[in-house]
Design an enzyme around this catalytic site. Sequence first.
Site, PDB file in Angstrom:
ATOM      1  N   HIS A 312       0.851  -1.192   0.000  1.00 54.14           N
ATOM      2  CA  HIS A 312       0.000   0.000   0.000  1.00 54.14           C
ATOM      3  C   HIS A 312       0.882   1.236   0.000  1.00 54.14           C
ATOM      4  CE1 HIS A 312      -3.188   2.814   1.109  1.00 54.14           C
ATOM      5  NE2 HIS A 312      -4.026   1.871   0.756  1.00 54.14           N
ATOM      6  N   ASP A 370      -7.926  -5.445  -0.096  1.00 52.86           N
ATOM      7  CA  ASP A 370      -8.355  -6.289  -1.217  1.00 52.86           C
ATOM      8  C   ASP A 370      -7.963  -7.742  -1.064  1.00 52.86           C
ATOM      9  OD1 ASP A 370      -7.531  -3.400  -2.915  1.00 52.86           O
ATOM     10  OD2 ASP A 370      -9.555  -4.233  -2.838  1.00 52.86           O
TER      11      ASP A 370
HETATM   12  C1  SDX Z   1      -6.265   0.066  -2.885  1.00 51.94           C
HETATM   13  O1  SDX Z   1      -4.511   4.602  -2.085  1.00 51.94           O
HETATM   14  C2  SDX Z   1      -5.420   3.981  -1.467  1.00 51.94           C
HETATM   15  O2  SDX Z   1      -5.797   4.355  -0.344  1.00 51.94           O
HETATM   16  C3  SDX Z   1      -5.979   2.777  -2.182  1.00 51.94           C
HETATM   17  C4  SDX Z   1      -7.005   1.949  -1.407  1.00 51.94           C
HETATM   18  C5  SDX Z   1      -8.283   2.723  -1.153  1.00 51.94           C
HETATM   19  O3  SDX Z   1      -9.024   2.345  -0.220  1.00 51.94           O
HETATM   20  O4  SDX Z   1      -8.600   3.638  -1.965  1.00 51.94           O
HETATM   21  O5  SDX Z   1      -6.457   1.532  -0.172  1.00 51.94           O
HETATM   22  C6  SDX Z   1      -7.416   0.706  -2.190  1.00 51.94           C
HETATM   23  O6  SDX Z   1      -6.019   0.389  -4.025  1.00 51.94           O
HETATM   24  C7  SDX Z   1      -5.375  -0.890  -2.119  1.00 51.94           C
HETATM   25  C8  SDX Z   1      -4.151  -1.373  -2.970  1.00 51.94           C
HETATM   26  C9  SDX Z   1      -4.636  -2.460  -3.921  1.00 51.94           C
HETATM   27  N1  SDX Z   1      -3.562  -2.796  -4.882  1.00 51.94           N
HETATM   28  C10 SDX Z   1      -2.939  -3.994  -4.804  1.00 51.94           C
HETATM   29  O7  SDX Z   1      -3.103  -4.823  -3.903  1.00 51.94           O
HETATM   30  C11 SDX Z   1      -1.988  -4.255  -5.991  1.00 51.94           C
HETATM   31  C12 SDX Z   1      -0.666  -4.817  -5.447  1.00 51.94           C
HETATM   32  N2  SDX Z   1       0.016  -3.735  -4.739  1.00 51.94           N
HETATM   33  C13 SDX Z   1       0.963  -2.925  -5.447  1.00 51.94           C
HETATM   34  O8  SDX Z   1       0.797  -2.783  -6.803  1.00 51.94           O
HETATM   35  C14 SDX Z   1       1.459  -1.713  -4.669  1.00 51.94           C
HETATM   36  O9  SDX Z   1       1.729  -2.136  -3.401  1.00 51.94           O
HETATM   37  C15 SDX Z   1       0.579  -0.486  -4.627  1.00 51.94           C
HETATM   38  C16 SDX Z   1       0.183  -0.019  -5.975  1.00 51.94           C
HETATM   39  C17 SDX Z   1      -0.642  -0.733  -3.808  1.00 51.94           C
HETATM   40  C18 SDX Z   1       1.384   0.636  -3.944  1.00 51.94           C
HETATM   41  O10 SDX Z   1       2.461   0.894  -4.773  1.00 51.94           O
HETATM   42  P1  SDX Z   1       3.502   2.073  -4.416  1.00 51.94           P
HETATM   43  O11 SDX Z   1       3.146   2.776  -3.186  1.00 51.94           O
HETATM   44  O12 SDX Z   1       3.707   2.895  -5.641  1.00 51.94           O
HETATM   45  O13 SDX Z   1       4.769   1.258  -4.046  1.00 51.94           O
HETATM   46  P2  SDX Z   1       5.831   0.788  -5.075  1.00 51.94           P
HETATM   47  O14 SDX Z   1       5.172   0.229  -6.286  1.00 51.94           O
HETATM   48  O15 SDX Z   1       6.828   1.861  -5.236  1.00 51.94           O
HETATM   49  O16 SDX Z   1       6.451  -0.445  -4.282  1.00 51.94           O
HETATM   50  C19 SDX Z   1       7.496  -0.229  -3.343  1.00 51.94           C
HETATM   51  C20 SDX Z   1       8.360  -1.472  -3.463  1.00 51.94           C
HETATM   52  C21 SDX Z   1       8.741  -1.771  -4.906  1.00 51.94           C
HETATM   53  O17 SDX Z   1       9.984  -2.449  -4.862  1.00 51.94           O
HETATM   54  P3  SDX Z   1      11.306  -1.553  -5.232  1.00 51.94           P
HETATM   55  O18 SDX Z   1      11.075  -0.979  -6.619  1.00 51.94           O
HETATM   56  O19 SDX Z   1      11.402  -0.503  -4.176  1.00 51.94           O
HETATM   57  O20 SDX Z   1      12.429  -2.557  -5.206  1.00 51.94           O
HETATM   58  O21 SDX Z   1       7.604  -2.621  -3.012  1.00 51.94           O
HETATM   59  C22 SDX Z   1       7.429  -3.533  -4.097  1.00 51.94           C
HETATM   60  C23 SDX Z   1       7.707  -2.771  -5.377  1.00 51.94           C
HETATM   61  O22 SDX Z   1       8.205  -3.655  -6.374  1.00 51.94           O
HETATM   62  N3  SDX Z   1       6.035  -3.958  -4.038  1.00 51.94           N
HETATM   63  C24 SDX Z   1       5.615  -5.210  -4.219  1.00 51.94           C
HETATM   64  C25 SDX Z   1       4.229  -5.153  -4.047  1.00 51.94           C
HETATM   65  N4  SDX Z   1       3.849  -3.904  -3.780  1.00 51.94           N
HETATM   66  C26 SDX Z   1       4.977  -3.159  -3.781  1.00 51.94           C
HETATM   67  N5  SDX Z   1       6.289  -6.352  -4.510  1.00 51.94           N
HETATM   68  C27 SDX Z   1       5.520  -7.459  -4.627  1.00 51.94           C
HETATM   69  N6  SDX Z   1       4.181  -7.505  -4.474  1.00 51.94           N
HETATM   70  C28 SDX Z   1       3.493  -6.368  -4.184  1.00 51.94           C
HETATM   71  N7  SDX Z   1       2.181  -6.394  -4.011  1.00 51.94           N
END
Ligand code: SDX
Length: 436
Positions: A312, A370
């Site tokens: 998140h 989720d």
């Molecule tokens: C919702 O914003 C809100 O409040 C949203 C929400 C709401 O109520 O409105 O809470 C609802 O959208 C919840 C999130 C649902 N999405 C998912 O579950 C999809 C999987 N999650 C990711 O795609 C990710 O965690 C996000 C999109 C939710 C957040 O992404 P960020 O904040 O942009 O973080 P990032 O992509 O920069 O990740 C940071 C690091 C990265 O590694 P590095 O590049 O630093 O090496 O963490 C890793 C990412 O690769 N990472 C993951 C991961 N999520 C982040 N690695 C593996 N699996 C994951 N799920």
Amino acid sequence: MDAKTGANIKSGKVVVGDKETTFPIYDGTIGPAVIDIGKFYAETGMFTYDPGYTSTGSCESKITYIDGDEGILLYRGYPIEQLAEHGDFLETCYLLLYGELPTAAQKADFDNRVTHHTMVHEQMSRFYQGFRRDAHPMAVMTGCVGALSAFYHDSTDISDPTQRMIASIRMIAKMPTIAAMAYKYSIGQPFIYPKNDLDYATNFLRMCFAVPCEEYKPNAVLARAMDRIFILHADHEQNASTSTVRLAGSSGANPFACIAAGCACLWGPAHGGANEAALNMLREIAKPERIPEYIRRAKDKNDSFRLMGFGHRVYKHYDPRAKIMQKTCHEVLSEIGLKDDPLLDVALELERIALHDDYFIEKKLYPNIDFYSGITLKAMGFPTTMFTVLFAVARTVGWISQWKEMIEDPHQKIGRPRQLYTGATQRDYLPISRRK
Ligand code: SDX
């Protein structure tokens, strides 16, 4: 208190090159302070740069507060755990819209107003005939919600507070009906009209699962679970879809068009589409013994796979909604007599492994709302394609409350970000005969 005029204005010095510039700092009631960089370009000739808005506050708001490190979520100051435990969804809608919990009389009046707006214009049903039966329900929702502007001209004048409130009530009231119609259309069953003697969640479940050929038997446990799921999804500060609604509304677009924009943004798998993606992922993993392969893939920089329902932008701790969702999942499974769901076993084992894995610990990746919602909604009888639709139904009150707060902000102006331009410098047109 308006942070911009509060007595406790401090200032922050920013040095750009050999020039030091001072900008005002505002404190919130809780949470991080902000530095007002509104004059940054005028003072420095440079833009700030923050793709993804990881360090940018886009607005001042009094609606929802999240502490990502502590896993705290407050709607108008009330913890989500207490609202989910003691209240109902329409009480939460009143709280988000008006800022205070309703008295008994205010609650009765609000419920009555919402209940008497649940029907949609009869011509709306013709919209559905234009879609393929196998259209994704989110495509139908986005289309039909946008079409509401064509039916309710008497509540699109955003300068009129009465029309703003009528539009807000209409959106909250009609989203379940539009969503249920999208579901019924996709399975070739007739639309079921709302019934005014049912509560919001029961009415919605009946519109989804009743058929004209037999009496619908409401299930109080499933209705309570549905109502709680709506509360958990109602608002969440300046997430992507809410920011979309605010930006659309900043141009003066009507509220129905703004909510349609919010639906479109929510659909993405990185946001509201994650509940559908998370269940599809659990289905693909299928057995606990296959989890290590997916954990490896999630950690592999060269693999685009991510654990859906994990991570998140704000929560760097357990999403408080995920805990309540997990509890609701167990309640629903036991109510429908499913001692367990193999997918729940996979989810619980996946969570256990991930939370002990250095990669997830170091990146502070926890289950979000989720992760468990898909198993719960599947157990309630919804197809995977309807999961984000249910999220949109619940989030409508958050979108409309944030939209209303923005419209009523005296400092409100159209949102218009700038950019870092790295394209071609100016060059002259070349006739096609001279191009190589
Ligand atoms: C919702 O914003 C809100 O409040 C949203 C929400 C709401 O109520 O409105 O809470 C609802 O959208 C919840 C999130 C649902 N999405 C998912 O579950 C999809 C999987 N999650 C990711 O795609 C990710 O965690 C996000 C999109 C939710 C957040 O992404 P960020 O904040 O942009 O973080 P990032 O992509 O920069 O990740 C940071 C690091 C990265 O590694 P590095 O590049 O630093 O090496 O963490 C890793 C990412 O690769 N990472 C993951 C991961 N999520 C982040 N690695 C593996 N699996 C994951 N799920």
